[in-house]
Design an enzyme around this catalytic site. Structure first.
Site: not given
Length: 381
Positions: A59, A62, A119, A221
């Site tokens: 992720s 992202k 997320s 993140k």
């Protein structure tokens, strides 16, 4: 070409107030596949291990999805208040979710929070489709953006980080992307520090544990898949220094947080960001031949920061290199040379020097007189 050393007295004064430079121990060895620590202001890498090893980003992908959305908003291609229709593909996607429903009309900024804080794979696909029409085309845009940023070892196949063949990046490339997020889109960066986001009655926490543990941390993140392990890109600001830590491939949620903390603590303990000059700061004046004004101020085009060992200001030296004599007219902001900053003899910054103000051409007789003086002075130089 004329070379002058400038502002040494200022730097030496700072050095006189600083403590003696401390010895720097070896960086911590982390239980991770790869990692990197850098100064966000200068881009200086302080610690790295397998930083160019290709890894699945999970992720962390992202970050690029959100970056492109910010870019499109800045360009005016989409608006923050746009309503995005949720497709069946976005709704059906597994993994972490924002829990949007098919046919929902969701504002772009709600989806951005769904991507960054929750997320959400569904939110990521919805934004990709809104920007590019399909996730597949959006992946092409991601790769074009990666190339523009200088992410040389990354390839994106989707907007979510869902495991896919050829979907890879590196710790170094993630560092480049993190700097771009922070520097190019401060208008959206605060979202990365938000601890919770609620949508449709479901309140979800940010998965970045460091937001609760360290007040200096304000992003960025997390990521996790079985193949990638537990990953974290974190940024923190302390005493005027912003660090970015990238840790990829740890074996638990707790481990990615604690290992990242080790990197940040090391960087803040042994290094500092030193501002040498500010944007537009006039360093000295330079003669202008044939101008209404006899001279012009020479300034730096942008802020000059350097990363140095804590207490190591005495090793800084700045040279102004002016590209020959100046003749009117001179425009404000016109490049006239460069400022080269060295640390213990090694170049650490090279920034344009520009005219601080405009100087128009003088009248005929003033220009003639300057020409005569210049001709005569040439015999003595």
């Amino acid at each position: 070409m004329i070379t002058r050393i400038i502002a040494c007295s200022f730097l030496l004064l700072c050095a006189g107030l600083a403590q003696a430079q401390s010895l720097i121990p070896a960086p911590p060895q982390l239980a991770a596949t790869s990692y990197l620590l850098l100064d966000a202001n200068t881009g200086q890498v302080l610690v790295e291990h397998e930083a160019d090893k290709e890894v699945p980003p999970a992720s962390l992908t992202k970050m690029m999805t959100a970056y492109i959305v910010s870019e499109e908003i800045l360009k005016g291609s989409i608006k923050e208040e746009d309503k995005v229709r949720i497709s069946e593909k976005a709704w059906r996607k597994g993994g972490s979710k924002m829990f949007v429903k098919v046919g929902d009309q969701v504002p772009v900024m709600d989806l951005m929070r769904g991507v960054i804080i929750q997320s959400g794979n569904d939110a990521s696909i919805a934004l990709a489709e809104h920007v590019s029409g399909s996730e597949e085309v959006f992946a092409e845009v991601m790769n074009q953006q990666a190339e523009l940023l200088g992410m040389e070892n990354s390839n994106f196949v989707n907007a979510t980080g869902w495991p896919a063949e050829g979907h890879v990046t590196t710790a170094r490339d993630l560092g480049i992307l993190a700097r771009a997020l922070i520097t190019n889109h401060p208008e959206h960066y605060d979202i990365y520090s938000e601890k919770y986001f609620s949508y449709s009655g479901i309140n979800q926490p940010n998965r970045n544990r460091l937001l609760w543990r360290d007040s200096a941390v304000d992003g960025i993140k997390t990521g996790h898949t079985e193949e990638a392990g537990y990953c974290l890109v974190a940024s923190a600001m302390k005493r005027g220094m912003r660090l970015v830590a990238i840790v990829v491939g740890t074996d638990s949620d707790e481990k990615r947080a604690s290992e990242t903390q080790k990197l940040l603590a090391y960087g803040f303990r042994y290094y500092q960001t030193h501002k040498v000059y500010g944007q537009g700061e006039v360093l000295q004046t330079e003669r202008v031949w044939g101008g209404k004004e006899p001279s012009v101020g020479i300034a730096v085009e942008k802020d000059i920061f350097v990363t140095i060992p804590r207490g190591g200001e005495e090793g800084i030296k700045a040279d102004l290199i002016v590209d020959g004599e100046l003749e009117a007219p001179v425009e404000k902001g016109q490049p006239v040379g460069k400022v080269v900053v060295t640390l213990d003899g090694e170049t650490v910054a090279d920034v344009k020097a520009v005219a601080a103000e405009e100087v128009d051409r003088a009248g005929f007789f003033k220009r003639m007189w300057d020409s005569i003086k210049r001709f005569v002075m040439g015999f003595f130089n």
